[in-house]
Scaffold this motif. Structure first.
Motif, short mmCIF file in Angstrom:
data_model
loop_
_atom_site.label_atom_id
_atom_site.label_comp_id
_atom_site.label_asym_id
_atom_site.label_seq_id
_atom_site.Cartn_x
_atom_site.Cartn_y
_atom_site.Cartn_z
N LYS A 193 46.73 47.40 10.76
CA LYS A 193 47.11 45.96 10.72
C LYS A 193 48.67 45.25 10.29
CE LYS A 193 42.97 46.64 13.64
NZ LYS A 193 42.52 47.18 14.62
N ARG A 194 49.10 44.62 11.32
CA ARG A 194 49.70 43.28 10.70
C ARG A 194 49.09 42.09 10.72
NH1 ARG A 194 54.18 43.27 7.80
NH2 ARG A 194 55.58 40.62 7.96
N ILE A 195 49.25 40.76 9.50
CA ILE A 195 48.49 40.13 9.70
C ILE A 195 49.53 39.24 9.79
CG2 ILE A 195 47.55 38.30 7.74
CD1 ILE A 195 45.96 41.54 8.89
N LEU A 196 48.92 38.23 10.58
CA LEU A 196 50.61 37.30 10.66
C LEU A 196 49.96 35.78 10.05
CD1 LEU A 196 51.39 38.23 14.13
CD2 LEU A 196 52.00 38.84 12.19
N GLN A 197 50.44 35.47 9.10
CA GLN A 197 50.20 33.56 8.87
C GLN A 197 48.47 33.64 8.22
OE1 GLN A 197 52.00 31.28 11.78
NE2 GLN A 197 54.11 31.23 11.07
N SER A 198 48.39 34.38 6.71
CA SER A 198 47.03 33.84 7.13
C SER A 198 46.56 32.88 5.61
CB SER A 198 46.92 35.62 6.14
OG SER A 198 45.87 35.02 5.43
N CYS A 199 46.71 31.77 5.84
CA CYS A 199 46.25 30.38 5.29
C CYS A 199 46.02 30.81 3.65
CB CYS A 199 46.03 28.81 5.81
SG CYS A 199 45.59 27.71 5.09
N SER A 200 46.52 30.82 2.82
CA SER A 200 45.50 30.72 1.48
C SER A 200 44.80 29.89 1.44
CB SER A 200 46.55 30.72 0.15
OG SER A 200 47.38 28.97 0.61
N SER A 201 44.39 28.47 2.02
CA SER A 201 43.51 27.35 1.70
C SER A 201 41.77 28.37 3.18
CB SER A 201 44.09 26.14 2.45
OG SER A 201 44.99 26.01 1.56
#
Length: 852
Positions: free
Chosen positions: A56-64
């Motif tokens: 998969k390509r993960i796009l813009q996973s928020c750290s919060s």
């Protein structure tokens, strides 16, 4: 998004071609770091990757908030290839086309490929330093990859060619990200001058830059100007925080980290391809590791099995377990480790020599199976296994407590808490129900406490061995002797008592039990020669004289009692025996005098104390009664509760009586015999009504009780026929309580009086016969009363009045005789009334049936 439940489900493993940027999350609107990367989705078991489910390509996973977009990596790469192939075709047709160059740079940025972007930037845009738009685009891309010096250079070139507010602002951000707020300030000035609130963020960042470099004075100056330009923003939480921070550190110059300017690991990095390879081998490696761990754990636990060694006795002692000494205080436990297999336990003071027990668990379940093993050398500890349910609202446990005792080794399975109380609360999901179990040692505070708790904890067939074990360790335990008498067939009990009658000094309680049981089991047996011989052998030892006095006729018996009680030193049992005789005759002052002497000689013996309390109660000496029953032990409080309540009510201290009950119903002590709060309250209300002699309140409380006294209820409402006692089961050899005949005789006498009150002669005659028959199965006094009642002997008022019979029974016998022999009714009723000092349910019934 992946889903995990108890460590099982789907999860991402490995990261490659990682891009991080600090920006606003589109889901939670937080200003945080957004991460994009290549990964593999796995099915995991206990967080161990087992089955790959796709790259998969993960796009813009928020750290919060952890939210992100996900796309199949093949689709991502296919889209990227398709887009670049199209651009390459356009570049081949026109290599210097400005729009195509911008499109190629934008694609490299959108697909987060920094390496490709650098190649394109050098090849296609390196020579276009005079193109402001391309330089601005390069600056934005460098900014996206967190390459702030490169971004600064590109924005400076763009601004030099075509100055604009936008390049000014982007340049200011680059400088602030490099912690150069003084250089950034001129590029922010236009925001203040314009008064455009949409640009206030830039000034906010400038303040953050000054604070982050410790330039708090400069930050405050900018804030003063800013707050004049945008006063409505000055009251905002973040703006107030900035001002407080700057004012707090203005003198120290301490740099304060800014969450807006600081970055951890932003930009692009290739990552490691190891993250994509190791999951293939992890399942096998984990399996082998777990197998090794299992075998190691099983072997280790087999050699180091935790075991609890508990002391259920009232004295401390040292026990040897596998040859090692352990000191156990009374009522205490010690946790030790032993190898599984045969374990040798030796308690020298126990008198049984070394014994062997086997502690063993299955090898294949040993690491996960954690039974609780308890070694009890004295075999008297009462062990409790109980459960509780954590829920909101609270609910009762599904299973009642389980009690065990009498064995050297006990094993408990499925225990959460070992020899510790339940926690007051646990963390659990709302609306859930969580069941926990514990094993513990039931505290025993005194011989009477042990007797009461053992009766509740053990099944009837195990009680004789338990009492024998108690008597082996403490032959003078009067409670154990009494309960043993009531838990064995008479022949067996007599044979047991005979084993220690020859010991010296004389074991008075053993002889007393032997005499009483012989009188009940075989009335024809004449023990007088045996005890006259004992008196001669002991040269008229006071205790021997007392024992002979117990079986001699009234006048001769009383003379022997007096001799033993006046000896030097006196026989304490003779003093208490005299008290009992005077108590039954209604001479309460003499009863108190002799009971006090016996109690002074044996102040720690519950039997002597009980007789003294009984005499004080009869004599109305309530102050003294309250003083000597003011116990600290909960068991003693319960033991003398009726007497204490009587004293409070008789002296007009009703509030003190209520206080006694409230203290008992508050923090309940122990769990053996406990009931719910509602049932406990009903039981206490019944007791208080008995003490107050309030028939109406007793009946009201009995209606709320789970197990009320149906006999008393029926008598007190006038339903005397429903109160008739069922016949006793005829089971050959079945143990019979030694004093059951007194209980049955008292109730038969009350039924006779109830029939007489109702003028139901047929019923009264039937109950009189039953009354006589029950008395005839009793002791010497009971049989004498049966002879008078049946006409076998002429009625002798003097003998009846002097008869040393338990006052609680004698009051009913006298009242019944008063009805049957009306010529003597006045004296009989007078003594019956005097002996009715114990305010119990029998007293309540007796007063009711004697009413005209």
């Amino acid at each position: 998004m992946p889903t995990i439940f108890n460590g099982c489900g789907t999860w991402y493993c490995g990261k490659r071609r990682i891009h991080r940027v600090k920006a606003v999350c589109g889901s939670c609107n937080g200003f945080t770091e957004l991460e994009s990367y290549d990964t593999t989705l796995f099915f995991v078991v206990f967080m161990v990757p087992i089955i790959p489910l796709g790259k998969k390509r993960i796009l813009q996973s928020c750290s919060s908030c952890q939210r992100h977009r996900v796309i199949d990596l093949k689709a991502w790469e296919a889209g990227k290839s398709e887009a670049f192939n199209k651009v390459l075709e356009e570049l081949q047709a026109d290599p210097d086309n400005r729009e195509t160059i911008q499109k190629a740079l934008a694609l490299a940025t959108v697909y987060q490929d920094e390496l490709l972007f650098d190649k394109l930037a050098d090849t296609l845009a390196g020579h276009r330093t005079d193109d402001a738009e391309i330089q601005a685009q390069l600056g934005s891309a460098y900014e996206y990859f967190s390459r702030w010096p490169d971004a600064e250079a590109a924005f400076r070139r763009a601004h030099a060619i075509a100055p604009s507010d936008d390049t000014n602002e982007r340049l200011a951000v680059c400088l602030l990200k490099q912690y150069r707020p003084e250089e950034a300030a001129p590029h922010v000035q236009h925001a203040l001058e314009s008064g455009d609130q949409q640009k206030a963020w830039l000034v906010f960042w400038l303040v953050e830059g000054f604070i982050a470099t410790g330039m708090h004075e400069e930050a405050l100056k900018v804030m003063d100007v800013r707050d004049e330009v945008w006063p409505a923003l000055a009251i905002g939480k973040d703006y107030q925080r900035q001002r407080r921070t700057a004012e707090k550190h203005r003198k120290t110059g301490k740099p304060i980290k800014s969450v807006y300017l600081a970055e951890s690991n932003t930009g692009f990095r290739q990552g490691s391809s190891l993250g994509f390879g190791w999951p293939k081998y992890v399942a096998a490696a984990i399996f082998l590791g777990l197998l090794s761990l299992y075998f190691g754990s099983a072997i280790y636990r087999g050699q180091n099995r935790p075991v609890y060694v508990v002391n259920g006795w009232s004295k401390g002692y040292t026990v040897k377990v596998n040859g090692e000494d352990y000191l156990l205080p009374p009522g205490a436990y010690k946790k030790i480790n032993v190898p599984e297999g045969e374990v040798t336990v030796d308690w020298p003071d126990g008198g049984e020599g070394p014994q062997t027990v086997t502690i063993e668990t299955s090898f294949w379940g040993r690491p996960f199976n954690r039974p609780v093993f308890v070694i009890n050398p004295d075999r008297l500890a009462i062990l409790e296994r109980e459960e509780t349910i954590y829920a909101e609202p609270p609910v009762d446990a599904e299973h009642p407590p389980e009690y065990r005792s009498g064995q050297l080794l006990q094993e408990f399975a499925g225990v959460n808490h070992e020899f510790e109380p339940f926690p007051t609360e646990i963390r659990a999901k709302a609306g859930s129900r969580t069941t926990k179990t514990r094993v513990g040692l039931v505290p025993v505070t005194s011989p009477e406490d042990r007797a009461l708790k053992a009766m509740v904890a053990l099944p009837p067939e195990k009680l004789p061995d338990y009492w024998k074990r108690v008597l082996q360790l403490n032959p003078d335990d009067t409670f154990a002797l009494a309960f043993l008498t009531n838990s064995m067939p008479a022949a067996d009990a007599l044979a047991y008592f005979k084993t220690r009658l020859g010991e010296r000094p004389i074991r008075v309680e053993w002889h007393r039990m032997y005499q009483s049981l012989s009188d009940l089991a075989d009335p024809k047996t004449d023990l007088k020669p045996e005890y006259r011989k004992l008196v001669e052998e002991t040269k008229r030892a006071p205790d021997a004289v007392y024992l002979l006095g117990r079986i001699e006729d009234n006048a001769a018996g009383e003379a022997l009692y007096l001799e033993a009680a006046r000896a030097k030193p006196p026989s304490a049992h003779a003093c208490t025996g005299l008290s009992y005789r005077y108590l039954a005759q209604g001479e309460f002052d003499k009863a108190v005098e002799w009971a006090a002497k016996g109690f002074e000689m044996n102040p720690k013996d519950a039997l002597f104390k009980k007789r003294y309390v009984e005499a004080l109660l009869a004599a109305g000496r309530f102050v003294d009664l309250l003083r000597i029953t003011n116990a600290t032990m909960p068991t003693e409080t319960m033991l003398y509760l009726r007497e204490r309540l009587t004293a409070h009510i008789a002296t007009g201290e009703a509030g003190a009586a209520d206080g006694e009950i409230n203290r008992i119903l508050g923090p309940r002590v122990g769990r053996i015999g406990d009931r719910s709060t509602m049932q406990a309250r009903a039981s206490m209300d019944m007791l208080l009504a008995e003490v107050r002699r309030d028939r109406v309140k007793y009946l009201a409380a009995a209606a709320q009780a789970l197990t009320p006294d149906r006999f008393a209820q029926n008598i007190l409402v006038g339903n005397y026929k429903a109160a008739v006692l069922p016949g006793a089961p005829a089971v050959p050899g079945a143990p019979r309580m030694a004093r059951d005949w007194e209980h049955d005789a008292a109730r038969a006498g009350l039924l006779y009086l109830a029939g007489m009150k109702a003028k139901d002669k047929t019923f009264a005659d039937a109950q009189w016969k039953r009354f006589v028959d029950t008395l005839s199965t009793g002791d010497r006094e009971g049989r004498a009363c049966a002879a008078f009642a049946s006409g076998a002997q002429p009625f002798d008022l003097a003998k009846v009045k002097e008869m040393p019979m338990e006052p609680s029974l004698k009051r009913v016998v006298l009242a019944a005789f008063a009805q049957k022999f009306p010529a003597n009714a006045k004296e009989l009723n007078a003594l019956a009334t005097k002996l009715d000092f114990e305010r119990d349910e029998i007293s309540l019934c007796l007063r009711y049936v004697m009413e005209p």
